[in-house]
Design an enzyme around this catalytic site. Structure first.
Site, short mmCIF file in Angstrom:
data_model
loop_
_atom_site.label_atom_id
_atom_site.label_comp_id
_atom_site.label_asym_id
_atom_site.label_seq_id
_atom_site.Cartn_x
_atom_site.Cartn_y
_atom_site.Cartn_z
N TYR A 123 0.98 -1.09 -0.01
CA TYR A 123 -0.11 -0.01 -0.20
C TYR A 123 0.92 1.17 0.05
CZ TYR A 123 -5.05 -0.63 0.19
OH TYR A 123 -6.26 -0.96 -0.26
N GLU B 16 -0.55 4.74 -0.49
CA GLU B 16 -1.46 6.04 -0.79
C GLU B 16 -0.70 7.27 -0.57
OE1 GLU B 16 -5.36 5.67 1.18
OE2 GLU B 16 -5.40 3.85 0.22
N ASP C 211 -6.57 14.60 -24.19
CA ASP C 211 -6.77 13.22 -23.91
C ASP C 211 -5.96 12.50 -24.88
OD1 ASP C 211 -7.02 10.39 -23.53
OD2 ASP C 211 -9.06 10.70 -22.95
N THR D 139 -3.32 6.97 -21.49
CA THR D 139 -3.32 5.49 -21.05
C THR D 139 -1.89 5.21 -21.54
OG1 THR D 139 -4.28 4.52 -23.29
CG2 THR D 139 -5.59 4.71 -21.38
N LYS E 145 -1.76 1.62 -25.01
CA LYS E 145 -2.33 1.65 -26.43
C LYS E 145 -1.04 1.67 -27.27
CE LYS E 145 -7.12 3.20 -25.64
NZ LYS E 145 -7.10 3.73 -24.46
N ARG F 272 -1.20 -1.91 -18.77
CA ARG F 272 -2.47 -1.17 -18.74
C ARG F 272 -2.56 -0.14 -17.76
NH1 ARG F 272 -5.74 -3.79 -21.98
NH2 ARG F 272 -7.14 -2.30 -21.82
#
Ligand code: DSN
Length: 488
Positions: free
Chosen positions: A76, A78, A253, A282, A285, A291
């Site tokens: 973790y 955060e 984007d 992203t 692609k 991903r």
């Protein structure tokens, strides 16, 4: 252009080591849940045996894929680099800082945030960072407070309403925009008062004068550029001028074409980074990574973007951030520029292949990595065409065309993209042959009636077509193997 430099990303040089690693991993998985090991083997076989033309997909290198399978998944973290809500994040800090450094260097951006789990998450981080910068921060200052927790309930309600009552304008879904650019069923169309710009109904191209007029009238806080099914380049310098006229924040984007930006195919006015306040993408692609998503921002927006977690995101996927660092390092190699240029050249060859066989293309061609075929010229819906192509070993996705008579589900288009097969080593001749095979399938497909009359989904594929096309595709695929030398 050397074929080896384009396929270098597939890891042929370390195929023997990667084979050993995958064999061992599958053996371990098999001992716990053999059906997952089977599905994993089958997925590789399916990807190897089909012509993958989905414009948003690619093949990541074994280095990228293997990086995701580690114990970073268990941590973790955060917060942000050096400022975490959990202890013992020193190695995650290293990973996140390296991924961000590669992203900044690759794209020439002042700031990069590599935590978003997907493109939608990246866009949500960007939208809330823009609202925080443009509405929340000045609102707080006006109310004489430093932090939202210092406000009275009434003042907080006033500020919250102000943030929830802003305007956003993006490209409409049917002309190639994305659902996160203000489409009502998506959260972006609910959190913003939205309006959309389209393309010229005659040419299919963006009409910048029409966009400017729409922006002047609507006066959005956020103007979004970028697309997932527009087969042309965008002049981001012009879009920035349009945004500046009304004081809008300009966001791009670039999820689809980030690889073409990274590979310097899109430069000058076509490179969004120097022109936009915030750029999202992203990483899986045309950029050919794992991903995930990332956000680039100017100094003005960086502090708010940096609060993406916990503002919008859950705990960062440290194993994926590590893989982003590896993929971005790959994209900084000179070979990636050759790859990106080949992606654009191959899309052109595919489009030319369709045009010379009289198949109708939206905008008549392409100058990016996307080709959008209007399948009404074959008397089919997108759904029928997608299914007939899949039967024949050609993997595509159906897509709306401008003012689509068949709506967003059945559609009238098929979207093709060149990034994945270019990674396999396909060149212009192979893409021309792909166009020939697609036309062969669609010319031999007829719409069929369902039990209650005409159907937009049912179709009849001519006898022998699927087998003939699969055999022809196999020749192309065998000559350009996926992960050459990798054996499971
Ligand atoms: N799903 C992506 C695409 O296929 O373009 C966009 O989110």
């Amino acid at each position: 252009m050397s074929a080896e430099s384009i396929t270098a990303g597939l890891g042929a040089e370390y195929a023997a080591t990667a084979s050993e690693a995958y064999r061992a991993a599958l053996q371990v998985i098999e001992s716990v849940e053999p059906r997952i090991a089977d599905a994993t083997r089958k997925e590789l076989a399916d990807q190897r045996d089909s012509l993958k033309l989905i414009a948003s997909e690619n093949y990541a290198s074994p280095a990228v894929l293997l990086t995701m399978g580690t114990w970073f998944s268990d941590k973790y973290a955060e917060g942000t680099i050096g400022h975490r809500f959990y202890a013992a994040c020193q190695n995650v800090d290293t990973v996140e800082a390296l991924a961000a450094e590669h992203a900044r260097e690759l794209f020439g951006a002042p700031y990069a945030y590599v935590q978003p789990h997907s493109g939608i998450d990246a866009n949500l981080v960007a939208y809330w960072a823009i609202l925080a910068t443009r509405i929340e921060a000045p609102g707080l200052a006006e109310m004489g407070a430093k932090h939202v927790n210092d406000l009275s309930e009434a003042d907080w309600e006033t500020l919250r309403n102000a943030m929830g009552n802003q305007r956003l304008m993006g490209m409409s879904l049917d002309t190639g925009g994305h659902l996160t650019h203000g489409f009502r069923p998506n959260i972006s169309g609910k959190m913003f008062h939205q309006r959309q710009y389209g393309t010229d109904p005659t040419t299919g191209f963006i009409d910048y004068d029409a966009v400017a007029a729409a922006v002047r009238e609507f006066k959005p806080l956020v103007l979004v550029a970028g697309y997932s099914a527009y087969p042309r380049r965008v002049n981001f310098a012009k879009m920035r001028e349009i945004a500046d006229e009304v004081g809008a924040t300009f966001m791009v984007d670039m999820a689809h074409f980030a690889g073409l930006v990274a590979g310097k195919v899109f430069t000058g006015d076509e490179d969004p980074v120097p022109h936009a306040h915030v750029v999202t993408t992203t990483t899986h692609k045309s950029l050919r990574g794992p991903r995930g998503g990332l956000v680039l921002a100017t100094e003005e927006y960086a502090p708010a973007v940096d609060k993406g977690c916990p503002m919008v995101l859950g705990g960062p996927l440290s194993h994926v951030m590590a893989a982003k660092a590896v993929a971005l390092a790959e994209a900084r190699q000179p070979a990636f520029r050759q790859y990106a240029q080949a992606v654009a050249d191959n899309a052109q060859a595919l489009a030319d292949g369709f045009v010379k066989r009289d198949a109708g293309l939206v905008t008549g061609g392409t100058d990016n990595h996307i080709v959008l075929l209007d399948v009404t010229s074959f008397g089919l819906t997108g759904r029928q065409a997608e299914s007939a192509l899949l039967d024949s070993g050609i993997v595509t996705n159906r897509n709306a065309i401008p003012a689509d008579p068949n709506g967003a589900w059945y559609t009238s288009g098929i979207r093709f993209g060149s990034p994945a097969l270019t990674t396999r080593g396909f060149g212009a001749d192979e893409f021309d042959r792909v166009a020939e095979l697609v036309v062969e399938v669609l010319s031999n497909t007829q719409p069929a009636a369902g039990p209650n009359g005409p159907s937009k989904a049912k179709y009849i594929l001519g006898d022998g077509t699927a087998d003939r096309v699969r055999a022809a595709a196999a020749e192309l695929l065998d000559a350009n193997p996926l992960y050459p030398g990798l054996t499971l």
